[in-house]
Design a protein around this motif. Structure first.
Motif, PDB file in Angstrom:
ATOM      1  N   VAL A   1       3.205  -8.136  -9.520  1.00  0.00           N
ATOM      2  CA  VAL A   1       4.173  -7.174  -9.195  1.00  0.00           C
ATOM      3  C   VAL A   1       4.403  -7.225  -8.332  1.00  0.00           C
ATOM      4  O   VAL A   1       4.934  -6.064  -8.213  1.00  0.00           O
ATOM      5  N   ASP A   2       4.243  -7.823  -7.806  1.00  0.00           N
ATOM      6  CA  ASP A   2       4.752  -8.130  -6.334  1.00  0.00           C
ATOM      7  C   ASP A   2       4.106  -6.928  -5.574  1.00  0.00           C
ATOM      8  O   ASP A   2       4.830  -6.171  -4.117  1.00  0.00           O
ATOM      9  N   GLY A   3       2.959  -6.981  -5.704  1.00  0.00           N
ATOM     10  CA  GLY A   3       2.202  -5.617  -4.756  1.00  0.00           C
ATOM     11  C   GLY A   3       1.136  -6.591  -3.751  1.00  0.00           C
ATOM     12  O   GLY A   3       1.635  -7.661  -4.024  1.00  0.00           O
ATOM     13  N   VAL A   4       0.417  -6.327  -2.842  1.00  0.00           N
ATOM     14  CA  VAL A   4      -0.174  -6.479  -1.849  1.00  0.00           C
ATOM     15  C   VAL A   4      -1.263  -6.600  -1.780  1.00  0.00           C
ATOM     16  O   VAL A   4      -3.063  -5.346  -2.455  1.00  0.00           O
ATOM     17  N   CYS A   5      -2.222  -7.764  -2.163  1.00  0.00           N
ATOM     18  CA  CYS A   5      -3.677  -7.485  -2.230  1.00  0.00           C
ATOM     19  C   CYS A   5      -4.513  -8.392  -0.579  1.00  0.00           C
ATOM     20  O   CYS A   5      -4.031  -9.560  -0.531  1.00  0.00           O
ATOM     21  N   MET A   6      -5.033  -7.329   0.040  1.00  0.00           N
ATOM     22  CA  MET A   6      -5.969  -8.008   1.308  1.00  0.00           C
ATOM     23  C   MET A   6      -7.012  -8.080   1.258  1.00  0.00           C
ATOM     24  O   MET A   6      -8.013  -7.255   1.267  1.00  0.00           O
ATOM     25  N   ASN A   7      -7.646  -9.354   1.950  1.00  0.00           N
ATOM     26  CA  ASN A   7      -9.204  -9.266   1.987  1.00  0.00           C
ATOM     27  C   ASN A   7      -9.255  -9.230   3.589  1.00  0.00           C
ATOM     28  O   ASN A   7      -8.973  -9.961   4.206  1.00  0.00           O
ATOM     29  N   ALA A   8      -9.496  -7.918   3.478  1.00  0.00           N
ATOM     30  CA  ALA A   8      -9.996  -7.290   5.305  1.00  0.00           C
ATOM     31  C   ALA A   8     -11.141  -7.968   5.538  1.00  0.00           C
ATOM     32  O   ALA A   8     -11.640  -8.389   4.834  1.00  0.00           O
ATOM     33  N   GLU A   9     -10.673  -7.523   7.479  1.00  0.00           N
ATOM     34  CA  GLU A   9     -12.045  -8.170   7.819  1.00  0.00           C
ATOM     35  C   GLU A   9     -13.324  -7.453   8.068  1.00  0.00           C
ATOM     36  O   GLU A   9     -14.130  -8.031   8.368  1.00  0.00           O
ATOM     37  N   SER A  10     -13.185  -6.369   7.416  1.00  0.00           N
ATOM     38  CA  SER A  10     -14.146  -5.307   7.592  1.00  0.00           C
ATOM     39  C   SER A  10     -13.972  -4.602   6.826  1.00  0.00           C
ATOM     40  O   SER A  10     -12.250  -4.098   6.238  1.00  0.00           O
ATOM     41  N   GLU A  11     -15.058  -3.588   5.889  1.00  0.00           N
ATOM     42  CA  GLU A  11     -14.628  -2.308   5.497  1.00  0.00           C
ATOM     43  C   GLU A  11     -14.051  -1.275   5.923  1.00  0.00           C
ATOM     44  O   GLU A  11     -13.353  -0.807   5.423  1.00  0.00           O
ATOM     45  N   LEU A  12     -14.591  -1.218   7.487  1.00  0.00           N
ATOM     46  CA  LEU A  12     -13.761  -0.860   8.241  1.00  0.00           C
ATOM     47  C   LEU A  12     -12.248  -0.251   8.212  1.00  0.00           C
ATOM     48  O   LEU A  12     -10.833   0.607   8.027  1.00  0.00           O
ATOM     49  N   GLU A  13     -11.890  -1.741   7.991  1.00  0.00           N
ATOM     50  CA  GLU A  13     -10.108  -2.271   8.199  1.00  0.00           C
ATOM     51  C   GLU A  13     -10.212  -1.962   6.589  1.00  0.00           C
ATOM     52  O   GLU A  13      -8.541  -1.626   6.609  1.00  0.00           O
ATOM     53  N   ALA A  14     -10.012  -2.076   5.855  1.00  0.00           N
ATOM     54  CA  ALA A  14     -10.369  -2.276   4.425  1.00  0.00           C
ATOM     55  C   ALA A  14      -9.537  -0.510   4.329  1.00  0.00           C
ATOM     56  O   ALA A  14      -8.852  -0.653   3.964  1.00  0.00           O
TER      57      ALA A  14
END
Ligand SMILES: Cc1ncc(C[n+]2csc(CCOP(=O)(O)OP(=O)(O)O)c2C)c(N)n1
Ligand code: SF4
Ligand SMILES: [Mg+2]
Lengths: 356, 262, 182
Positions: A47-60
């Protein structure tokens, strides 16, 4: 043949989230949250969305916060430790009045207080929804995004290992729908240079030193908003067999489903036991709980912890009947809060003991 | 009296008022007065940052994410869109914004305490990711707002409230040279360090910031401009000594110049 | 006392296809419009550790939680990890046992035991790994919960794309099991 599919809870929740309009997701792997992240990573690009595997939960949680300021529906999540890391932000996001859905895929039930008491610093609360199984998780995921947008607040969906890893046949909503409209408070840069550029801040808006900038007034407005939510969000609760019950058992989430099943069977055997299963954990369905126990001689609370929701039940019932805690912490060696300690016979025995 | 002479009456106020600070205030700063300390370098850096936004005609696509430090006061004093983040966390917030608004211009304003202490991993991860945002580091080598304690950028021998005899490597460890570190990241497109302690350095600051913005608008990846700023209050020196103190204390360690260009 | 819910517990060792059999039966029942719930657990390793799964099938919304203490039916692929299941099978239940490898006593008077030399049949079909499909075929017919067409559809939904070359052989194994249960 039907349109229903046999689907793992994590995937069902991910599909429900995207169908509800979620366009940004980010997280950091941790069992049993991991699969939700994986499914979002495969679904959002559709759906042209964005999913990011963040480097930490703080950054997520920071990324989700940023995405939320653009008015797109954003979500993140984690498990116990990861949620602890996110608390500082969840508090501030609440005060910044941003919609965000947080999937708390907990290990056991030790995190009830963390989920419902705000968990972080400051005098805040956000909505918490606790499904008992996959069909309910699909529905509550949809509701979570709706409530987050409506109230401009974080909404937590409190799940666990069972929800993440059980497969169930459900009708899942399709994810191809149009993107939701962006709200008028959303940022896109365009108000710059107008003399009244927008600001989204947990400290409130306005120009420092001028009228309109007042931290005290902002916190007062946040407090008023929380009160409004606590009165205005429909409390959800599942109640069974309470009319003539001598004992009413309270439980929530997946464990609530075990308790419910135990009560069904005890009823079959002629025991006058009922159950009440709060679904909105904040706001807590105090009135419904009070009504449900009106005729009972006693309330028993079964939780997989040292007794946390029992405090809310006691507050709801205000001494009308004795409230006994009959649960206990998980001794499952996997640490995921599953396995031998949660089973129908043992729960039934606890209930029968409480009836004596 | 001959008309060749200029006559100034001191009995009455002038018809045209003399120049006020306001006349020199960039249009994207809402009001000229701020309550940062006299001699503070941060307003100069922020001024350069917003002037460059205006000159590159980015005002209507800019979102500025603020960290927490003395500079945070400017979050409520800009005519560009602002998101207030937590201490250290601006790069991830900026990341979420940029991913959802790829055509927007997104920058962070953070201090050394914010970026290099509390949020070191955030900025380095954003750099490694090649996140197409611009981070501005206002480095004064102390926690200004909390009263002048040692940060990770405090230089050896520098006296702060928590390194009273001067920063001692055996007790306090060594300073982190953030820009040098960021420049090693493949995802970093533009990294430069400058200062605001004299007119030449201010002009250089403006130049570097402009290049960083241009690099973001060209989609080159992560950009960072580290700006050494005076903090006479946190350094416990006279206001007028700030620029020289910066030159003698911070600049010899945190070297000025471009570290990486696209 | 099962509210129209039919429970199936499967046990075996990793690599025997226990999780796949559970998926095939559950997917088949789903395809035929039933309410279905599955919860599996693995002993960490893909091969050699314990592998268990629970399937619940019903015409009504499922009340059962994911972990059950008793079951109406069982598929015993191997004896090594079956001890905890022994007492859980309810009286008059249905028990399918893979007699090719299973070495333990069964209390045949308490429940109905169906002996299936699944691994041998599978080996005759060309691949001992098809044993779980043979068992699924037998189970579908004996339990009356899923048709052969449903099982085949369930299998196609369960086999990952990188195993699609096995679809035909799986289908033959399901059919062989179905025939054996006649
Ligand atoms: C998590 C957290 N820890 C501590 C603080 C307190 N605090 C506020 S400002 C500040 C120092 C800021 O230092 P820096 O970023 O260098 O900015 P400066 O004041 O020097 O401009 C600290 C430690 C905070 N706001 N949040
Ligand atoms: S304490 Fe330092 S950084 Fe803060 S306003 Fe004063 S001079 Fe500037
Ligand atoms: Mg500082």
């Amino acid at each position: 043949m039907t349109d229903r599919v046999l689907i793992e809870g994590s995937e069902a929740m991910a599909r429900a989230a995207v169908a509800a309009g979620c366009r940004f997701f980010t997280g950091y792997p941790m069992t049993p949250f991991t699969e939700l992240l994986e499914h979002m990573a495969s679904l959002l690009p559709e759906v042209d969305g964005v999913c990011m595997n963040a480097e930490s939960e703080l950054e997520a949680v920071g990324m989700a916060w940023g995405a939320a300021t653009t008015g797109h529906l954003a979500a993140t999540g984690s498990t116990g430790q990861g949620l602890s890391l996110m608390q500082e932000s969840l508090s501030e996001i609440t005060n910044a009045r941003l919609p965000l859905v947080v999937f708390n895929m907990a290990r056991g039930q030790g995190d009830y207080f963390q989920a419902t008491r705000g968990g972080g610093h400051g005098d805040y609360r956000h909505i918490v929804l606790a499904p008992m199984d996959i069909p309910e998780a699909v529905e509550l995921t949809r509701l979570a995004f709706e409530l987050a947008s409506q109230w401009r607040t974080p909404v937590m969906v409190l799940g666990d290992y069972y929800l993440a890893h059980t497969y169930q046949a459900v009708s899942v909503p399709s994810i191809g729908g149009a993107d939701p409209e962006l709200p008028d408070w959303a940022l896109n840069g365009s108000s710059g240079g107008s003399g009244a550029a927008k600001i989204i801040s947990p400290l409130g808006g306005g120009v420092e030193g001028e009228e309109g900038f007042d931290l005290g007034a902002h916190y007062a407005a946040c407090a008023a908003h929380i009160q409004e939510m606590s009165a205005g969000v429909d409390p959800l609760v599942d109640i069974g067999f309470c009319e003539d019950a001598e004992l009413v058992v309270a439980a929530y989430g997946s464990v609530g489903k075990f308790v419910r099943y135990a009560c069904l069977r005890l009823r079959d055997d002629g025991h006058r036991v009922g159950y009440v299963r709060p679904i909105t954990l904040w706001p807590f369905p105090s009135e419904a709980v009070r009504d449900a126990i009106a005729g009972a001689a006693k309330v028993a609370v079964y939780e997989q912890n040292m007794g946390q929701m029992v405090e809310d039940v006691r507050l709801a019932t205000l001494g009308a009947v004795p409230v006994e805690f009959i649960g206990g912490p998980s001794w499952d060696h996997s640490g995921f809060g599953i396995g031998p300690d949660i089973n129908v016979p043992d729960i039934s025995e606890c209930i029968l003991r409480a009836m004596q | 009296m001959s008309s060749d002479h200029i006559f100034i009456s001191t009995d009455l106020p002038p018809e045209e008022p003399a120049s006020l600070v306001d006349d020199f205030t960039p249009s994207l700063i809402t009001q000229a007065n701020h309550h940062l300390c006299p001699g503070c370098g941060e307003p100069i850096a922020i001024r350069a940052a917003v002037e460059a936004v205006e000159e590159l005609e980015l005002a209507q696509r800019t979102i500025t994410v603020f960290g927490i430090g003395c500079y945070t006061a400017f979050a409520h004093n800009l005519d560009v869109e602002v998101v207030q983040a937590l201490h250290g966390r601006a790069p991830s917030v900026a990341t979420g914004i940029k991913r959802m608004l790829p055509n927007g211009f997104v920058m962070t304003i953070q201090g050394d305490g914010d970026m290099v202490n509390e949020g070191l991993q955030e900025v380095l991860h954003a750099a490694a990711r090649g996140e197409n945002i611009t981070c501005l580091l206002l480095n004064n080598g102390v926690f200004g707002e909390t009263g002048g304690q040692m940060t990770t950028t405090t230089t050896l021998g520098q006296r702060t409230k928590t390194s009273i005899e001067g920063r001692d490597p055996h007790q306090h460890g060594h300073p982190i040279l953030l820009s040098d570190l960021a420049a090693t990241m493949d995802g970093a497109a533009y990294v430069a360090r400058c200062a605001v302690n004299n007119a030449g350095n201010v002009a250089r600051t403006k130049r570097y910031i402009t290049k960083a913005y241009e690099s973001q608008m060209a989609g080159a990846g992560f950009s960072l401009v580290e700006i050494l700023t005076m903090c006479p209050t946190g350094w416990f020196v006279d206001t007028l000594e700030g620029p020289d103190y910066l030159q003698d204390t911070l600049a010899p360690v945190h070297n000025i110049g471009e570290l990486k260009t696209p | 006392m099962s509210y129209g819910e039919r429970e199936l517990m499967l046990t075996g060792i990793g690599g025997q296809g226990v999780q796949l059999a559970a998926q095939v039966i559950a997917q088949g029942a789903t395809a035929e419009g039933k309410e279905v719930l599955v919860f599996g657990s693995y002993g960490g390793m893909m091969r050699g550790g314990n592998s268990d799964s629970t399937v619940v099938i019903s015409d009504q919304p499922i009340e059962a939680p994911p972990v059950l203490s008793t079951t109406w039916s069982a598929i015993l692929m191997h004896h090594q990890f079956w001890a905890p299941l022994k007492e859980r099978i309810r009286d008059n239940g249905l028990v399918l046992v893979n007699t090719s490898v299973f070495e333990d006593e069964l209390v045949a008077d308490r429940y109905q035991v169906v002996e299936v030399p699944a691994t041998d049949v599978a080996t005759d079909l060309g691949n001992p790994l098809l044993a779980a499909m043979v068992m699924s075929g037998v189970y579908g017919r004996k339990s009356g919960l899923v048709s052969l067409a449903g099982l085949a559809e369930g299998m196609r939904r369960s086999v990952p794309p990188y195993r699609s070359q096995l679809i035909e052989a799986n289908e033959a194994a399901l059919a062989a099991g179905w025939e054996m249960a006649a």
